[in-house]
Design a protein around this motif. Structure first.
Motif, short mmCIF file in Angstrom:
data_model
loop_
_atom_site.label_atom_id
_atom_site.label_comp_id
_atom_site.label_asym_id
_atom_site.label_seq_id
_atom_site.Cartn_x
_atom_site.Cartn_y
_atom_site.Cartn_z
N GLU A 48 0.80 -1.23 0.00
CA GLU A 48 0.00 0.00 0.00
C GLU A 48 0.83 1.28 0.00
OE1 GLU A 48 0.08 -2.28 2.39
OE2 GLU A 48 0.82 -1.21 4.16
N VAL A 49 2.13 1.17 0.34
CA VAL A 49 2.95 2.39 0.31
C VAL A 49 3.70 2.56 -1.01
CG1 VAL A 49 3.24 2.38 2.82
CG2 VAL A 49 5.02 1.40 1.38
N ALA A 50 3.60 1.56 -1.89
CA ALA A 50 4.36 1.59 -3.15
C ALA A 50 4.10 2.84 -4.00
CB ALA A 50 4.11 0.31 -3.94
N PRO A 51 2.83 3.25 -4.19
CA PRO A 51 2.62 4.45 -5.02
C PRO A 51 3.26 5.70 -4.42
CG PRO A 51 0.58 3.20 -4.84
CD PRO A 51 1.55 2.61 -3.84
N ARG A 52 3.09 5.89 -3.11
CA ARG A 52 3.67 7.06 -2.45
C ARG A 52 5.19 7.04 -2.52
NH1 ARG A 52 2.97 7.42 3.42
NH2 ARG A 52 1.65 5.64 2.95
N ALA A 53 5.75 5.83 -2.46
CA ALA A 53 7.21 5.69 -2.51
C ALA A 53 7.73 5.78 -3.94
CB ALA A 53 7.61 4.35 -1.88
N GLY A 54 6.82 5.95 -4.88
CA GLY A 54 7.24 6.08 -6.27
C GLY A 54 7.62 4.76 -6.93
N LEU A 55 7.23 3.65 -6.30
CA LEU A 55 7.57 2.33 -6.85
C LEU A 55 6.54 1.84 -7.86
CD1 LEU A 55 8.65 0.50 -3.56
CD2 LEU A 55 10.15 1.34 -5.37
N ALA A 56 5.33 2.39 -7.79
CA ALA A 56 4.27 1.91 -8.68
C ALA A 56 3.22 3.00 -8.87
CB ALA A 56 3.62 0.67 -8.07
N ASP A 57 2.44 2.87 -9.95
CA ASP A 57 1.35 3.82 -10.20
C ASP A 57 0.08 3.37 -9.49
OD1 ASP A 57 2.84 5.34 -12.21
OD2 ASP A 57 2.72 3.47 -13.36
N ALA A 58 -0.04 2.06 -9.33
CA ALA A 58 -1.26 1.51 -8.73
C ALA A 58 -0.87 0.28 -7.92
CB ALA A 58 -2.24 1.13 -9.84
N ILE A 59 -1.82 -0.22 -7.12
CA ILE A 59 -1.56 -1.45 -6.40
C ILE A 59 -2.71 -2.42 -6.62
CG2 ILE A 59 -0.27 -0.22 -4.60
CD1 ILE A 59 -2.70 -0.88 -2.72
N CYS A 60 -2.45 -3.69 -6.32
CA CYS A 60 -3.50 -4.70 -6.33
C CYS A 60 -3.32 -5.43 -5.01
CB CYS A 60 -3.30 -5.62 -7.53
SG CYS A 60 -4.41 -7.02 -7.52
N ASP A 61 -4.26 -5.21 -4.08
CA ASP A 61 -4.05 -5.71 -2.72
C ASP A 61 -5.38 -6.15 -2.10
OD1 ASP A 61 -2.49 -6.42 -0.57
OD2 ASP A 61 -2.14 -4.37 0.14
N LEU A 62 -5.27 -6.86 -0.97
CA LEU A 62 -6.47 -7.33 -0.27
C LEU A 62 -7.10 -6.17 0.49
CD1 LEU A 62 -5.21 -10.73 1.16
CD2 LEU A 62 -6.68 -10.34 -0.84
N VAL A 63 -8.43 -6.12 0.44
CA VAL A 63 -9.17 -5.06 1.10
C VAL A 63 -10.31 -5.71 1.88
CG1 VAL A 63 -10.50 -2.94 0.74
CG2 VAL A 63 -8.78 -3.61 -0.95
N SER A 64 -10.55 -5.27 3.11
CA SER A 64 -11.82 -5.66 3.72
C SER A 64 -12.67 -4.44 4.02
CB SER A 64 -11.65 -6.59 4.92
OG SER A 64 -10.65 -6.14 5.78
N THR A 65 -12.16 -3.47 4.76
CA THR A 65 -12.98 -2.28 5.00
C THR A 65 -12.59 -1.13 4.07
OG1 THR A 65 -11.44 -1.46 6.67
CG2 THR A 65 -13.25 -2.83 7.43
N GLY A 66 -11.37 -1.11 3.62
CA GLY A 66 -10.93 -0.01 2.78
C GLY A 66 -10.21 1.07 3.59
N ALA A 67 -10.14 0.89 4.91
CA ALA A 67 -9.51 1.90 5.77
C ALA A 67 -8.02 2.06 5.46
CB ALA A 67 -9.71 1.53 7.24
N THR A 68 -7.35 0.93 5.19
CA THR A 68 -5.91 0.99 4.90
C THR A 68 -5.65 1.77 3.60
OG1 THR A 68 -5.73 -1.18 5.93
CG2 THR A 68 -3.81 -0.40 4.71
#
Ligand code: ATP
Ligand code: MG
Length: 300
Positions: A157-177
């Motif tokens: 989830e920190v990859a876009p902010r760190a400039g490592l990626a434009d988007a992520i594909c990750d597990l979500v349950s509430t969306g808070a993260t």
């Protein structure tokens, strides 16, 4: 430990999002587990079962390679491992014995809050970070979109902010993260729950006997988890309207109330819980003394 013993070996997550509920499921099924310290293997005292406690990533492989007989794992991890093994021409056979009622989550693509997103085609040429490269690759192929996949084992989830990626594909349950990391969920690519899987070709009679004892218990616990026992007092004039509001109540029990000709007690096993809104509607129809009780075990 003995590869050829007929004790049934069940692989479960050692510590994480599935471990508590897997544990609770075993306990509800009557297994007495001796869980001393951080042992890899926990012996069940009252049945010929050993519980192996491992990283969840290892569970599909342990079952597919026949090292463990059963396993509880998220479908996301199971499917990812299957796709990888198909690609590598490794064994990937198993049976799903039961879809469990916990571990629910979705695998989603998220982009930065301010990013322009018009649909999957907006991902073309972009870099997407994920722990699930095979599932993501399958989705992108289905959509006919070419993107670069960066495989990260953690902190996706920190990859876009760190400039490592434009988007992520990750597990979500509430969306808070996602929200906390300035990300916006744009596509759900896979919906997952925990499942109980079995290795192929279990033929040992003693093991089959244990599985056949365990399965009806697991179904009973799952069904009970999803059901509630609802009791209320209803005015006779509004009985039908009140019963119609109760979810999944096919055959309610109607009982007379001593010294009260106007009302009856209604008891039902409901396939879902009652939401506050429904309780308020019931009350508006004249229902009173509304109780919603958990069910511990259920056998039909
Ligand atoms: P391990 O140390 O065993 O490898 P992990 O960190 O990979 O653990 P967990 O975060 O404990 O895994 O998640 C285990 C499983 O729980 C996931 O694979 C998924 O099936 C399920 N799950 C349910 N909700 C979520 C969520 N919000 N985020 C991540 N996983 C979830
Ligand atoms: Mg893991």
């Amino acid at each position: 430990f003995n590869q050829h013993s007929s004790r049934l070996r069940i692989a479960t997550q050692k510590s994480g999002r599935l471990s508590q509920e897997s544990q609770a499921l075993f306990t509800s099924c009557g297994l007495k587990i001796n869980l001393r310290e951080q042992r890899l293997i926990a012996h069940v005292e009252n049945m010929d079962i050993d519980i192996l406690r491992v990283r969840d990533d290892d569970i599909p492989g342990l079952v597919m390679d026949g090292v463990c007989d059963l396993g509880i794992v998220g479908e996301n991890v199971l499917e990812e491992e299957s796709l990888q093994r198909q690609l590598d021409n490794e064994p990937c056979d198993y049976d799903i014995l039961s879809r469990l009622s916990f571990g629910g989550c979705r695998l989603s693509i998220a982009v930065q809050q301010e990013a322009d997103y018009q649909g999957p085609t907006s991902l073309a040429g972009k870099t997407i970070a994920t722990t699930y490269p095979r599932l993501l690759n399958r989705y992108l192929k289905q959509q006919g979109v070419q993107a670069r996949i960066v495989n990260l084992k953690g902190s996706v989830e920190v990859a876009p902010r760190a400039g490592l990626a434009d988007a992520i594909c990750d597990l979500v349950s509430t969306g808070a993260t996602l929200e906390a990391n300035g990300l916006r969920e744009v596509e759900v690519i896979y919906r997952s729950k925990a499942v109980l899987i079995q290795r192929k070709n279990v033929s040992d009679a003693a093991q089959l006997k244990i599985i056949n004892t365990l399965m009806p218990r697991i179904s009973a616990v799952m069904q009970a988890n999803e059901s509630k026992y609802i009791m209320l007092h209803a005015p006779k004039a509004k009985l039908n309207e009140i019963i119609a509001l109760l979810p999944g109540a096919e055959n309610p029990t109607l009982l007379p109330l001593a010294g009260n000709d106007e009302q009856m007690a209604v008891h039902v096993v409901s396939s879902e819980t009652l939401f506050w809104e429904t309780m308020e509607q019931l009350k508006a129809l004249g229902a009173s003394s509304i109780l919603v009780l958990p069910i511990e075990k259920m056998m039909e």
